[in-house]
Design an enzyme around this catalytic site. Structure first.
Site, PDB file in Angstrom:
ATOM      1  N   GLY A 131       0.791  -1.099   0.085  1.00  0.00           N
ATOM      2  CA  GLY A 131       0.096   0.036   0.089  1.00  0.00           C
ATOM      3  C   GLY A 131       0.661   1.295   0.232  1.00  0.00           C
ATOM      4  O   GLY A 131       1.749   1.415   0.986  1.00  0.00           O
ATOM      5  N   HIS A 132       1.013   1.899  -1.149  1.00  0.00           N
ATOM      6  CA  HIS A 132       1.714   2.934  -1.144  1.00  0.00           C
ATOM      7  C   HIS A 132       0.950   4.289  -1.319  1.00  0.00           C
ATOM      8  O   HIS A 132      -0.076   4.427  -2.178  1.00  0.00           O
ATOM      9  CB  HIS A 132       2.735   3.030  -2.363  1.00  0.00           C
ATOM     10  CG  HIS A 132       3.370   1.700  -2.575  1.00  0.00           C
ATOM     11  ND1 HIS A 132       3.985   1.260  -1.727  1.00  0.00           N
ATOM     12  CD2 HIS A 132       3.397   0.920  -3.511  1.00  0.00           C
ATOM     13  CE1 HIS A 132       4.659   0.174  -1.974  1.00  0.00           C
ATOM     14  NE2 HIS A 132       4.075  -0.258  -3.229  1.00  0.00           N
TER      15      HIS A 132
ATOM     16  N   GLN B 167       6.982  -4.086   0.043  1.00  0.00           N
ATOM     17  CA  GLN B 167       7.356  -4.530   1.229  1.00  0.00           C
ATOM     18  C   GLN B 167       8.860  -4.082   1.621  1.00  0.00           C
ATOM     19  O   GLN B 167       9.119  -3.058   1.150  1.00  0.00           O
ATOM     20  CB  GLN B 167       7.302  -6.192   1.280  1.00  0.00           C
ATOM     21  CG  GLN B 167       5.932  -6.568   1.357  1.00  0.00           C
ATOM     22  CD  GLN B 167       5.112  -6.832  -0.046  1.00  0.00           C
ATOM     23  OE1 GLN B 167       5.576  -7.360  -1.261  1.00  0.00           O
ATOM     24  NE2 GLN B 167       3.951  -6.113  -0.024  1.00  0.00           N
TER      25      GLN B 167
HETATM   26  P1  GDP Z   1       5.500   2.560   1.231  1.00  0.00           P
HETATM   27  O1  GDP Z   1       4.458   1.325   1.284  1.00  0.00           O
HETATM   28  O2  GDP Z   1       6.858   2.361   1.531  1.00  0.00           O
HETATM   29  O3  GDP Z   1       5.362   3.384  -0.051  1.00  0.00           O
HETATM   30  O4  GDP Z   1       5.063   3.600   2.389  1.00  0.00           O
HETATM   31  P2  GDP Z   1       3.643   4.061   2.646  1.00  0.00           P
HETATM   32  O5  GDP Z   1       2.950   4.758   1.709  1.00  0.00           O
HETATM   33  O6  GDP Z   1       2.691   2.845   3.235  1.00  0.00           O
HETATM   34  O7  GDP Z   1       3.882   4.745   4.045  1.00  0.00           O
HETATM   35  C1  GDP Z   1       4.666   5.856   3.919  1.00  0.00           C
HETATM   36  C2  GDP Z   1       3.872   7.066   4.650  1.00  0.00           C
HETATM   37  O8  GDP Z   1       4.417   8.180   4.884  1.00  0.00           O
HETATM   38  C3  GDP Z   1       2.801   7.624   3.637  1.00  0.00           C
HETATM   39  O9  GDP Z   1       1.561   7.928   4.232  1.00  0.00           O
HETATM   40  C4  GDP Z   1       3.588   8.874   2.836  1.00  0.00           C
HETATM   41  O10 GDP Z   1       2.779   9.762   2.447  1.00  0.00           O
HETATM   42  C5  GDP Z   1       4.077   9.202   3.974  1.00  0.00           C
HETATM   43  N1  GDP Z   1       5.367   9.803   3.906  1.00  0.00           N
HETATM   44  C6  GDP Z   1       6.372   9.468   2.935  1.00  0.00           C
HETATM   45  N2  GDP Z   1       7.372  10.226   3.018  1.00  0.00           N
HETATM   46  C7  GDP Z   1       7.273  11.331   4.031  1.00  0.00           C
HETATM   47  C8  GDP Z   1       7.892  12.282   4.788  1.00  0.00           C
HETATM   48  O11 GDP Z   1       8.924  12.351   4.533  1.00  0.00           O
HETATM   49  N3  GDP Z   1       7.463  12.748   5.901  1.00  0.00           N
HETATM   50  C9  GDP Z   1       6.099  12.437   6.453  1.00  0.00           C
HETATM   51  N4  GDP Z   1       5.549  13.272   7.327  1.00  0.00           N
HETATM   52  N5  GDP Z   1       5.284  11.548   5.616  1.00  0.00           N
HETATM   53  C10 GDP Z   1       6.206  10.944   4.595  1.00  0.00           C
HETATM   54  P1  IMO Z   2       4.345  -2.078   1.482  1.00  0.00           P
HETATM   55  O1  IMO Z   2       4.850  -2.398   0.337  1.00  0.00           O
HETATM   56  C1  IMO Z   2       4.345  -3.482   5.592  1.00  0.00           C
HETATM   57  C2  IMO Z   2       3.644  -7.509   6.307  1.00  0.00           C
HETATM   58  C3  IMO Z   2       2.090  -8.128   7.046  1.00  0.00           C
HETATM   59  C4  IMO Z   2       2.710  -9.332   7.645  1.00  0.00           C
HETATM   60  C5  IMO Z   2       3.546  -9.844   6.655  1.00  0.00           C
HETATM   61  C6  IMO Z   2       3.021 -10.978   5.697  1.00  0.00           C
HETATM   62  O2  IMO Z   2       3.301  -1.004   1.777  1.00  0.00           O
HETATM   63  O3  IMO Z   2       5.753  -1.628   2.340  1.00  0.00           O
HETATM   64  P2  IMO Z   2       1.367 -10.748   3.682  1.00  0.00           P
HETATM   65  O4  IMO Z   2       0.262 -10.482   3.642  1.00  0.00           O
HETATM   66  O5  IMO Z   2       2.385 -10.434   2.721  1.00  0.00           O
HETATM   67  O6  IMO Z   2       1.686 -12.630   3.924  1.00  0.00           O
HETATM   68  O7  IMO Z   2       1.917 -10.499   5.217  1.00  0.00           O
HETATM   69  O8  IMO Z   2       4.089  -8.929   5.908  1.00  0.00           O
HETATM   70  N1  IMO Z   2       3.377  -6.885   4.995  1.00  0.00           N
HETATM   71  C7  IMO Z   2       3.660  -5.201   5.012  1.00  0.00           C
HETATM   72  N2  IMO Z   2       4.014  -4.675   5.952  1.00  0.00           N
HETATM   73  N3  IMO Z   2       4.238  -3.113   4.440  1.00  0.00           N
HETATM   74  C8  IMO Z   2       3.713  -3.763   3.438  1.00  0.00           C
HETATM   75  O9  IMO Z   2       3.960  -3.442   2.059  1.00  0.00           O
HETATM   76  C9  IMO Z   2       3.610  -5.177   3.538  1.00  0.00           C
HETATM   77  N4  IMO Z   2       3.239  -6.177   2.918  1.00  0.00           N
HETATM   78  C10 IMO Z   2       3.116  -6.946   3.718  1.00  0.00           C
HETATM   79  O10 IMO Z   2       1.806  -6.928   7.681  1.00  0.00           O
HETATM   80  O11 IMO Z   2       3.296  -8.981   8.628  1.00  0.00           O
HETATM   81 MG    MG Z   3       3.092   0.741   2.491  1.00  0.00          MG
END
Ligand code: GDP
Ligand code: IMO
Ligand code: MG
Length: 429
Positions: free
Chosen positions: A43-44, A225
């Site tokens: 989830g990004h 991940q």
């Molecule tokens: P990903 O799965 O690695 O793409 O990361 P996620 O999107 O799941 O989680 C990162 C969260 O941090 C998201 O809500 C971004 O919008 C937010 N984010 C990314 N960079 C920054 C930053 O430098 N500062 C803050 N406050 N939020 C950030």
């Molecule tokens: P992004 O790409 C954080 C974690 C789950 C669980 C383990 C196994 O957004 O960084 P799964 O459903 O893959 O079999 O779950 O991996 N997990 C993540 N944790 N960010 C993710 O993706 C994840 N994708 C899976 O929470 O601990």
């Molecule tokens: Mg994520």
């Protein structure tokens, strides 16, 4: 070695490091973005022009019109969710890039989701805390050669082939978990309906990616991940079911590793984990709660509160080594403003001895105690900072300390979720 314009972007912790933000940022200069592992467990969140977007399986370069976005063969795809996600992007009013899907991706089917849930229930107190998207069972089927590849859906005899696999899966569900059958005709109909909407986008992507790199195009490989959730090199068994490390960028997209130039690790300024598993630097206190609220550390996919901890340089160095990371990009630095003292874990104590490495056995990892280096914090809001020089002294020192302890260069840092809140220190792409 010949130099190409290719860069792998991977998370160097347990996921949610801000890979989506960084991939979107670099995609502004890219021709192609290739996702090479995982499924819609990812989830990004991506922010630009005051808007917030979310992707799970579609590559994070999709919001850049010039970019060809490819879902590579290393991914597992729930076609119904993919179609829904693409519809949302198309209706969002933003310009979006082209989307192509490898005909070698493995499908996540409804029974995988049921098996994922049932397996989690069976684990009882040892639950992994999966995202329940069917990821593990889909990769299990790939490896046991019971999976369905996307390209097969275009074949005339697909329905018969699917029925054989489907019947086996129903037997498994019934006998193993006492779960009643899904309806074959409904499952088949939903699948074909989704396939019909994307079938023009399904191609053999391998040579397409290879040609792009050889022609000098700028190609990004997007990990999902984090390296510490890698099935081989992560904190097993509390991991996901794919190779999330940068090394899989070549296998997961069907190109030679020799075509990859460099690798950047995305690193949160502290640590987070979703789901279960040892977490030596975890902060079960007010400091952790404060970071969770300021950083909005709730899963973008499952909405679960993320567990918070100090930066763990032992785990990070393991990720740097196993992913061949050339530089790191520090995200969410702004979230640490107001923390009095910031720790970095530099060693573990395991059974009375100091160690510098990540134990391979989970039982040992659970016994590891962190040994910290302490850094003074800073109070200033840094969300409007546009250069390293503008950072408070203590924030500069914190970044320098990370470089020193991890023996790696920081190529940039991020001070907020928006595309604009990104500071480049070294031009790596
Ligand atoms: P990903 O799965 O690695 O793409 O990361 P996620 O999107 O799941 O989680 C990162 C969260 O941090 C998201 O809500 C971004 O919008 C937010 N984010 C990314 N960079 C920054 C930053 O430098 N500062 C803050 N406050 N939020 C950030
Ligand atoms: P992004 O790409 C954080 C974690 C789950 C669980 C383990 C196994 O957004 O960084 P799964 O459903 O893959 O079999 O779950 O991996 N997990 C993540 N944790 N960010 C993710 O993706 C994840 N994708 C899976 O929470 O601990
Ligand atoms: Mg994520």
């Amino acid at each position: 070695m010949e130099k190409y314009n290719s860069l792998v972007v991977v998370g160097a912790q347990w996921g949610d490091e801000g890979k989506g933000k960084m991939t979107d940022y670099f995609a502004q200069k890219a021709n192609m973005v290739v996702r090479f592992a995982g499924g819609d467990n990812a989830g990004h969140v991506i922010n630009f022009n005051g808007q917030k977007h979310k992707v799970t399986i579609i590559p994070s370069g999709i919001f850049n019109k010039r970019v060809t976005n490819i879902i590579g063969n290393g991914c597992v795809v729930n076609l119904i969710n993919l179609v829904k996600e693409f519809e949302i992007i198309k209706q969002s009013g933003v310009d979006y890039g082209n989307l192509l899907i490898s005909d070698r991706v493995q499908l996540i089917l409804p029974y995988h989701i049921l098996i994922d849930e049932a397996q989690e229930n069976e684990r009882g107190d040892n639950k992994i805390g999966t995202t329940k998207r069917g990821i593990g069972p889909a990769y299990q089927d790939k490896v046991s050669r019971l999976g369905i590849r996307l390209g097969e859906l275009g074949e005339e005899n697909f329905k018969q082939r699917f029925k054989l696999v489907f019947d086996y899966q129903m037997k498994f569900l019934k006998n193993m978990f006492n779960i009643k059958s899904l309806n074959f005709e409904d499952t088949y109909k939903d699948l074909i309906e989704a396939y019909t909407k994307i079938k023009e986008r399904v191609i053999d992507t391998d040579s397409f990616i290879e040609s792009a790199i050889k022609e000098g195009k700028k190609v990004l490989f997007e990990g999902a991940q984090g390296a510490l959730l890698d099935i081989d090199h992560g904190t097993y068994p509390y991991v996901t079911s794919s190779n999330t490390s940068a090394n899989n960028a070549s296998t997961g997209s069907g190109i030679s590793h020799k075509l990859i130039n460099s690798t950047m690790g995305v690193v949160k300024a502290y640590s987070t984990r979703v789901g279960a598993g040892a977490f030596p630097t975890e902060l079960n206190n007010k400091i952790g709660d404060g970071i969770r609220e300021r950083g909005n550390e709730y899963g973008s996919n499952t909405k679960r509160p993320r567990r918070i901890g100090w930066l763990d340089a032992v785990a990070l160095k393991h990720a740097i080594r196993t992913s061949g990371i050339d530089s790191i990009f520090i995200t969410l630095l702004d979230v640490l403003s107001g923390v009095d003292e910031i720790n970095i874990c530099v060693k573990y104590e395991l059974d009375g001895k100091e160690i510098n490495n990540l134990p391979s056995v989970n039982q040992k990892y659970e016994r590891c105690q962190p040994i910290y280096l302490s850094n003074p914090g800073w109070k200033e809001d840094i969300t409007k900072v546009t250069s390293f020089d503008q950072l408070p002294h203590a924030a500069k020192n914190y970044l320098k300390m990370i470089e020193k302890v991890c023996e790696i260069k920081i190529s940039g840092f991020s001070v907020g979720p928006d595309r604009e809140q990104t500071i480049i220190l070294e031009n790596i792409f």
